[in-house]
Design a protein around this motif. Structure first.
Motif, PDB file in Angstrom:
ATOM      1  N   LYS A   1      27.529  25.677 -57.896  1.00 25.09           N
ATOM      2  CA  LYS A   1      26.900  25.353 -59.181  1.00 25.09           C
ATOM      3  C   LYS A   1      27.872  24.624 -60.106  1.00 25.09           C
ATOM      4  O   LYS A   1      27.492  23.694 -60.827  1.00 25.09           O
ATOM      5  CB  LYS A   1      26.389  26.632 -59.843  1.00 25.09           C
ATOM      6  CG  LYS A   1      25.196  27.254 -59.122  1.00 25.09           C
ATOM      7  CD  LYS A   1      24.786  28.581 -59.760  1.00 25.09           C
ATOM      8  CE  LYS A   1      23.620  29.213 -59.004  1.00 25.09           C
ATOM      9  NZ  LYS A   1      23.251  30.543 -59.576  1.00 25.09           N
ATOM     10  N   ALA A   2      29.142  25.040 -60.069  1.00 26.38           N
ATOM     11  CA  ALA A   2      30.151  24.375 -60.897  1.00 26.38           C
ATOM     12  C   ALA A   2      30.352  22.934 -60.445  1.00 26.38           C
ATOM     13  O   ALA A   2      30.514  22.023 -61.272  1.00 26.38           O
ATOM     14  CB  ALA A   2      31.467  25.139 -60.830  1.00 26.38           C
ATOM     15  N   ALA A   3      30.330  22.718 -59.124  1.00 25.80           N
ATOM     16  CA  ALA A   3      30.490  21.362 -58.591  1.00 25.80           C
ATOM     17  C   ALA A   3      29.324  20.472 -59.014  1.00 25.80           C
ATOM     18  O   ALA A   3      29.518  19.308 -59.395  1.00 25.80           O
ATOM     19  CB  ALA A   3      30.597  21.416 -57.066  1.00 25.80           C
ATOM     20  N   ILE A   4      28.118  21.015 -58.955  1.00 26.87           N
ATOM     21  CA  ILE A   4      26.935  20.245 -59.363  1.00 26.87           C
ATOM     22  C   ILE A   4      27.039  19.842 -60.832  1.00 26.87           C
ATOM     23  O   ILE A   4      26.810  18.675 -61.203  1.00 26.87           O
ATOM     24  CB  ILE A   4      25.650  21.068 -59.115  1.00 26.87           C
ATOM     25  CG1 ILE A   4      25.411  21.265 -57.609  1.00 26.87           C
ATOM     26  CG2 ILE A   4      24.455  20.402 -59.778  1.00 26.87           C
ATOM     27  CD1 ILE A   4      25.064  20.008 -56.855  1.00 26.87           C
ATOM     28  N   GLU A   5      27.385  20.798 -61.685  1.00 30.52           N
ATOM     29  CA  GLU A   5      27.501  20.502 -63.119  1.00 30.52           C
ATOM     30  C   GLU A   5      28.615  19.494 -63.383  1.00 30.52           C
ATOM     31  O   GLU A   5      28.483  18.619 -64.244  1.00 30.52           O
ATOM     32  CB  GLU A   5      27.764  21.797 -63.899  1.00 30.52           C
ATOM     33  CG  GLU A   5      26.594  22.766 -63.901  1.00 30.52           C
ATOM     34  CD  GLU A   5      25.329  22.141 -64.483  1.00 30.52           C
ATOM     35  OE1 GLU A   5      25.432  21.467 -65.533  1.00 30.52           O
ATOM     36  OE2 GLU A   5      24.250  22.305 -63.873  1.00 30.52           O
ATOM     37  N   TYR A   6      29.696  19.616 -62.649  1.00 27.01           N
ATOM     38  CA  TYR A   6      30.825  18.691 -62.810  1.00 27.01           C
ATOM     39  C   TYR A   6      30.397  17.268 -62.458  1.00 27.01           C
ATOM     40  O   TYR A   6      30.672  16.313 -63.200  1.00 27.01           O
ATOM     41  CB  TYR A   6      31.974  19.148 -61.921  1.00 27.01           C
ATOM     42  CG  TYR A   6      33.144  18.193 -61.844  1.00 27.01           C
ATOM     43  CD1 TYR A   6      33.916  17.900 -62.966  1.00 27.01           C
ATOM     44  CD2 TYR A   6      33.485  17.588 -60.629  1.00 27.01           C
ATOM     45  CE1 TYR A   6      34.993  17.023 -62.889  1.00 27.01           C
ATOM     46  CE2 TYR A   6      34.562  16.721 -60.541  1.00 27.01           C
ATOM     47  CZ  TYR A   6      35.310  16.433 -61.672  1.00 27.01           C
ATOM     48  OH  TYR A   6      36.374  15.567 -61.586  1.00 27.01           O
ATOM     49  N   LEU A   7      29.699  17.101 -61.346  1.00 25.12           N
ATOM     50  CA  LEU A   7      29.281  15.760 -60.927  1.00 25.12           C
ATOM     51  C   LEU A   7      28.232  15.170 -61.863  1.00 25.12           C
ATOM     52  O   LEU A   7      28.166  13.948 -62.039  1.00 25.12           O
ATOM     53  CB  LEU A   7      28.737  15.799 -59.495  1.00 25.12           C
ATOM     54  CG  LEU A   7      29.734  16.158 -58.383  1.00 25.12           C
ATOM     55  CD1 LEU A   7      29.130  15.876 -57.014  1.00 25.12           C
ATOM     56  CD2 LEU A   7      31.032  15.393 -58.527  1.00 25.12           C
ATOM     57  N   LYS A   8      27.434  16.026 -62.464  1.00 27.35           N
ATOM     58  CA  LYS A   8      26.421  15.536 -63.406  1.00 27.35           C
ATOM     59  C   LYS A   8      27.045  14.908 -64.651  1.00 27.35           C
ATOM     60  O   LYS A   8      26.375  14.170 -65.381  1.00 27.35           O
ATOM     61  CB  LYS A   8      25.493  16.683 -63.825  1.00 27.35           C
ATOM     62  CG  LYS A   8      24.470  17.076 -62.765  1.00 27.35           C
ATOM     63  CD  LYS A   8      23.584  18.200 -63.283  1.00 27.35           C
ATOM     64  CE  LYS A   8      22.513  18.579 -62.272  1.00 27.35           C
ATOM     65  NZ  LYS A   8      21.660  19.695 -62.769  1.00 27.35           N
ATOM     66  N   SER A   9      28.322  15.196 -64.880  1.00 31.65           N
ATOM     67  CA  SER A   9      28.996  14.640 -66.057  1.00 31.65           C
ATOM     68  C   SER A   9      29.425  13.189 -65.842  1.00 31.65           C
ATOM     69  O   SER A   9      29.892  12.537 -66.775  1.00 31.65           O
ATOM     70  CB  SER A   9      30.216  15.492 -66.419  1.00 31.65           C
ATOM     71  OG  SER A   9      31.227  15.381 -65.428  1.00 31.65           O
ATOM     72  N   PHE A  10      29.262  12.680 -64.610  1.00 34.33           N
ATOM     73  CA  PHE A  10      29.646  11.304 -64.306  1.00 34.33           C
ATOM     74  C   PHE A  10      28.404  10.423 -64.190  1.00 34.33           C
ATOM     75  O   PHE A  10      27.332  10.901 -63.800  1.00 34.33           O
ATOM     76  CB  PHE A  10      30.418  11.241 -62.982  1.00 34.33           C
ATOM     77  CG  PHE A  10      31.772  11.889 -63.030  1.00 34.33           C
ATOM     78  CD1 PHE A  10      32.892  11.154 -63.396  1.00 34.33           C
ATOM     79  CD2 PHE A  10      31.925  13.234 -62.717  1.00 34.33           C
ATOM     80  CE1 PHE A  10      34.143  11.745 -63.444  1.00 34.33           C
ATOM     81  CE2 PHE A  10      33.169  13.837 -62.759  1.00 34.33           C
ATOM     82  CZ  PHE A  10      34.279  13.090 -63.133  1.00 34.33           C
ATOM     83  N   PRO A  11      28.546   9.131 -64.504  1.00 38.23           N
ATOM     84  CA  PRO A  11      27.426   8.206 -64.270  1.00 38.23           C
ATOM     85  C   PRO A  11      27.071   8.177 -62.787  1.00 38.23           C
ATOM     86  O   PRO A  11      27.946   8.353 -61.925  1.00 38.23           O
ATOM     87  CB  PRO A  11      27.988   6.850 -64.723  1.00 38.23           C
ATOM     88  CG  PRO A  11      29.148   7.177 -65.596  1.00 38.23           C
ATOM     89  CD  PRO A  11      29.718   8.459 -65.073  1.00 38.23           C
TER      90      PRO A  11
END
Length: 464
Positions: free
Chosen positions: A409-419
């Protein structure tokens, strides 16, 4: 050591015969890749457990999985009645025999203390009437003390599961010898540790297999050679190996087994989810280290999350994640002096050359060229990466540090912060997304996500 020399070692008829003799009936594992990747293979492409029943089988496995450069061969502690599908491995009634093995870890610099610990265990076994069925394997940095799995009568094994017998004997012995073994561990400054590693899916190095790091092979010897052993016996060009490790006396270890079963009660891992005291480990207490996930696992996790966000397919995301982690580890290992994206480009060229041999199609995925099989799974070096492989090699490893679902879940949220363009571009993903957190994923990504979900009480406490 070049891989040609690895293949030369395994082309030796004696090496193949000894590995086949040990591994027959056992679940086999191959380890290859590089220092950073450590690809561990336990299943064939069709999902069946790997096995070696005759010397020719080993040759076939090395050829089939040459893409990951197998170096080390392992065999399970269990000898199975049937070994055709994955469920055979979980059936207690399918275990025909099991090897009691004491695992003595060490370093080359502490080899004398390792042998001293083996001698203490051997002396105990002799006092219990078990000698002719005992042999020792020097694995490269440590050794394994074995009681031959056929040293038990059919009458005993008809009453007790072989895994119960093996676990109990190893545990009973270590409990009895703790006061004698601990001084050896202390004199080695903690380099030596003696453990009960008996587990239903545990594997140990096969005789004459190469060590996973050192250019040494695993040699066997009987108790009468314990005082003469020298690490030079494991040299590849002139190894000294006693083929009589296969000798045993049926029933020789029955009395010890009965004593051990009465004291220990059997294997502790039958009931899934049951938490019991750990098996005995004789070692110096290690200072706690900050929790950390390795680069290989971080790469696989982020690549899987990347694919999932772009496609929504979780199973293929796992296959893609493991595939890319192996790919970049391979690139780094074979081009250490080249920047990562250039190394990756060179690795792609090597992949293209093997296209026909692997029977896979080259496709463009997430801005990267990847080989994919007809079944839809991604492949690297002739080995298919399945979701189960990801779960074993990545998710399970991460779970030993933090709950995998939390990391995902942390990885998903982290990647969502990038274009989205960063997720679709190979170089941007590597340099801007992966690289900044490869050594600090928990601190930068996981803990940041935890902080973003603090309760009001937790926030107020910060200001008290």
């Amino acid at each position: 050591m070049s891989y040609d020399l690895v293949l030369k070692h395994y082309s030796n008829p004696l090496v193949r015969e000894e590995i086949a003799a040990y591994c027959s009936g056992r679940w086999v594992a191959l380890e290859g890749g590089g220092p950073a990747s450590r690809v561990f293979l336990r299943y064939a492409h069709n999902g069946k457990p790997l096995k070696v029943s005759k010397p020719e089988d080993l040759e076939g496995l090395l050829a089939t999985y040459k893409g990951v450069r197998p170096r080390t061969v392992y065999g399970s502690i269990n000898v199975y009645r049937r070994l055709e599908e994955e469920r055979d491995l979980d059936d207690p009634h399918n275990i025909a025999l099991c090897s009691p093995i004491w695992d003595i870890d060490g370093e080359l610099s502490s080899w004398k203390q390792v042998l001293e610990a083996a001698g203490v265990i051997a002396e105990f076994l002799e006092q219990k009437g078990v000698r002719k069925s005992v042999f020792i394997k020097w694995s490269g940095e440590g050794c394994h003390v074995h009681i031959h799995e056929r040293a038990f009568s059919s009458d005993l094994l008809s009453k007790h599961n072989p895994l119960d017998v093996a676990f109990s004997i190893v545990e009973y012995t270590l409990r009895a010898l703790k006061d004698k073994l601990m001084p050896i561990v202390m004199r080695s400054n903690g380099k030596v540790k003696v453990e009960n590693e008996i587990d239903i899916k545990r594997v140990f190095t096969a005789p004459l297999s190469l060590h996973r790091r050192h250019d040494l092979c695993c040699v066997c010897f009987k108790l009468n050679a314990l005082d003469q052993f020298d690490v030079s016996w494991a040299n590849l060009e002139s190894f000294k190996h006693d083929v009589s490790w296969k000798g045993y006396v049926e029933g020789e270890a029955d009395n010890l087994a009965i004593e051990a079963l009465a004291a220990v009660g059997g294997y502790r891992g039958w009931a899934e989810g049951v938490k019991e005291a750990k098996a005995t480990s004789i070692a110096l207490e290690e200072k706690p280290q900050a929790a950390k996930i390795g680069r290989f696992q971080v790469m696989a996790l982020l690549q899987a999350a990347r694919y999932y966000l772009l496609t929504g397919d979780l199973d293929k995301a796992k296959s893609f994640g493991l595939n890319r982690a192996i790919f970049y580890a391979w690139a780094k290992h074979h081009a250490r002096d080249v920047k990562a994206h250039l190394a990756a480009a060179r690795a792609r060229e090597a992949e293209k050359e093997e296209k026909e041999a692997r029977g896979a199609k080259l496709t463009q995925v997430c801005g990267e060229e990847v080989f994919v099989t007809d079944s839809g799974w991604f492949t690297m070096g002739g080995v298919v990466q399945t979701p189960k492989d990801y779960d074993r090699q990545i998710a399970l490893n991460i779970s030993s540090v933090i709950p995998y679902e939390e990391a995902w879940k942390a990885a998903i949220e982290y990647l969502k912060s990038f274009p989205q363009s960063y997720l679709q571009d190979q170089q941007k993903f590597f340099n801007e997304v992966y690289k900044p957190v490869r050594d600090s994923f928990i601190d930068v990504v996981v803990k940041k996500k935890r902080g973003a979900h603090k309760t009001l009480d937790e926030i107020f406490k910060q200001f008290k």
